[in-house]
Motif scaffolding. Sequence first.
Motif, short mmCIF file in Angstrom:
data_model
loop_
_atom_site.label_atom_id
_atom_site.label_comp_id
_atom_site.label_asym_id
_atom_site.label_seq_id
_atom_site.Cartn_x
_atom_site.Cartn_y
_atom_site.Cartn_z
N ILE A 152 0.85 -1.20 0.00
CA ILE A 152 0.00 0.00 0.00
C ILE A 152 0.88 1.25 0.00
O ILE A 152 0.65 2.20 -0.75
N ALA A 153 1.96 1.22 0.82
CA ALA A 153 2.87 2.38 0.87
C ALA A 153 3.42 2.67 -0.52
O ALA A 153 3.51 3.83 -0.94
N ASN A 154 3.75 1.63 -1.26
CA ASN A 154 4.29 1.83 -2.62
C ASN A 154 3.26 2.46 -3.56
O ASN A 154 3.61 3.16 -4.50
N LEU A 155 1.99 2.20 -3.28
CA LEU A 155 0.94 2.75 -4.14
C LEU A 155 0.60 4.20 -3.80
O LEU A 155 0.14 4.97 -4.66
N VAL A 156 0.80 4.59 -2.54
CA VAL A 156 0.27 5.91 -2.10
C VAL A 156 1.35 6.96 -1.85
O VAL A 156 1.03 8.15 -1.78
N PHE A 157 2.63 6.56 -1.71
CA PHE A 157 3.64 7.57 -1.37
C PHE A 157 4.49 7.99 -2.55
O PHE A 157 5.54 8.63 -2.37
N GLY A 158 4.06 7.64 -3.79
CA GLY A 158 4.81 8.13 -4.97
C GLY A 158 4.59 9.63 -5.14
O GLY A 158 3.72 10.22 -4.47
N ASP A 159 5.38 10.28 -6.01
CA ASP A 159 5.21 11.74 -6.17
C ASP A 159 4.35 12.07 -7.39
O ASP A 159 4.26 13.21 -7.82
N ASP A 160 3.72 11.04 -7.98
CA ASP A 160 2.83 11.30 -9.13
C ASP A 160 1.41 11.57 -8.65
O ASP A 160 1.03 11.21 -7.52
N GLU A 161 0.62 12.20 -9.53
CA GLU A 161 -0.76 12.57 -9.17
C GLU A 161 -1.60 11.35 -8.78
O GLU A 161 -2.43 11.41 -7.87
N GLU A 162 -1.37 10.24 -9.46
CA GLU A 162 -2.16 9.02 -9.17
C GLU A 162 -1.91 8.55 -7.74
O GLU A 162 -2.83 8.15 -7.02
N SER A 163 -0.66 8.64 -7.30
CA SER A 163 -0.34 8.23 -5.91
C SER A 163 -1.03 9.16 -4.91
O SER A 163 -1.59 8.72 -3.91
N VAL A 164 -1.01 10.45 -5.23
CA VAL A 164 -1.66 11.43 -4.34
C VAL A 164 -3.15 11.12 -4.24
O VAL A 164 -3.74 11.10 -3.15
N ARG A 165 -3.73 10.78 -5.39
CA ARG A 165 -5.17 10.45 -5.38
C ARG A 165 -5.43 9.20 -4.55
O ARG A 165 -6.37 9.15 -3.74
N ARG A 166 -4.56 8.20 -4.72
CA ARG A 166 -4.76 6.96 -3.95
C ARG A 166 -4.59 7.21 -2.46
O ARG A 166 -5.31 6.67 -1.63
N LEU A 167 -3.64 8.09 -2.06
CA LEU A 167 -3.45 8.37 -0.63
C LEU A 167 -4.70 9.02 -0.06
O LEU A 167 -5.15 8.69 1.04
N ARG A 168 -5.28 9.94 -0.84
CA ARG A 168 -6.51 10.60 -0.36
C ARG A 168 -7.64 9.57 -0.22
O ARG A 168 -8.45 9.62 0.71
N GLN A 169 -7.70 8.62 -1.16
CA GLN A 169 -8.73 7.57 -1.06
C GLN A 169 -8.50 6.72 0.21
O GLN A 169 -9.44 6.44 0.97
N LEU A 170 -7.24 6.37 0.46
CA LEU A 170 -6.90 5.57 1.65
C LEU A 170 -7.26 6.35 2.92
O LEU A 170 -7.89 5.82 3.85
N GLU A 171 -6.91 7.64 2.94
CA GLU A 171 -7.21 8.48 4.11
C GLU A 171 -8.72 8.60 4.32
O GLU A 171 -9.21 8.59 5.46
#
Length: 220
Positions: free
Chosen positions: A83-102
């Motif tokens: 999950i960390a690998n999916l959400v902590f990247g510096d691309d927009e998609e990672s940012v979106r996934r982190l917001r979904q996780l949060e």
Amino acid sequence: MTSDPLPILGIIGPPCSGKSTVAGILQSRGGVWINADVIAKEQLGEPEVIEELVALFGAGILGHNPQLPDSSRSEPSLSRSAIANLVFGDDEESVRRLRQLESILHPRTRREIERQIQQSNEIADHDDRLKLIVLDVPLLIESGWDARCDEVWCLKISPDRHAALLAVRGWTSDELTRRQRRQLSWSEKEARSTRIIENDGSLDQLERQVIEGLSRLLST
Ligand SMILES: CC(C)(COP(=O)(O)OP(=O)(O)OC[C@H]1O[C@@H](n2cnc3c(N)ncnc32)[C@H](O)[C@@H]1O)[C@@H](O)C(=O)NCCC(=O)NCCS
Ligand SMILES: Nc1ncnc2c1ncn2[C@@H]1O[C@H](COP(=O)(O)OP(=O)(O)OP(=O)(O)O)[C@@H](O)[C@H]1O
């Protein structure tokens, strides 16, 4: 008669900077330690959370905890590193996934923190050994918890000392950087804290700062 609510002390600091050590010192002096990282990790074990996250991120986030007994290995579990690998990247998609996780974890974490605060105050009504609540929330300021705190203490550590402590944990500086870019800067967090706890010295020096800060907090 219900006594006054326990004072709430927020603790923030970079990963591996000494927050848990400070919380442990406070716990031995009447502090009730509420750890948001632990609560968030517990939520990741809830079946409905697992189902929701797999639907969002795919079965690639499922993992198996080899340290668990065979009997419970059949239970699906999430791989936090995947999950960390999916959400902590510096691309927009990672940012979106982190917001979904949060959006899935934060409401649950908030409810559990509120429950533990209420429970601590109920216990303190009958047990004067409890002196304060220690709110160990990495995103305390970002998520607005600082408004609930009587004081916020921010751990500060030199880059060299920090690198040494992170190395013991096996973290590279990249691991730190990719989390840091999703948070307020440390200068901003320090500016919004009541007290800076320097942690470049010995454990004894850290403990002395904590005891001095605690006596001031409890005397106000
Ligand atoms: C992404 C997850 C699964 C990674 O798990 P992992 O075991 O690798 O986390 P680990 O405990 O090693 O690191 C936690 C640290 O990562 C940082 N961090 C965690 N979540 C976030 C976030 N949403 N934004 C910025 N930094 C974060 C914090 O510094 C935290 O102390 C986990 O961090 C998570 O569930 N994060 C989302 C929930 C959350 O916001 N938790 C923070 C509690 S305030
Ligand atoms: N002043 C110190 N002297 C020696 N070791 C220290 C000192 N402060 C912290 N440590 C050690 O550094 C490691 C990290 O400390 P700690 O777990 O308290 O950090 P943390 O901020 O809670 O980490 P995280 O939030 O990432 O879990 C621990 O092994 C701890 O014993």
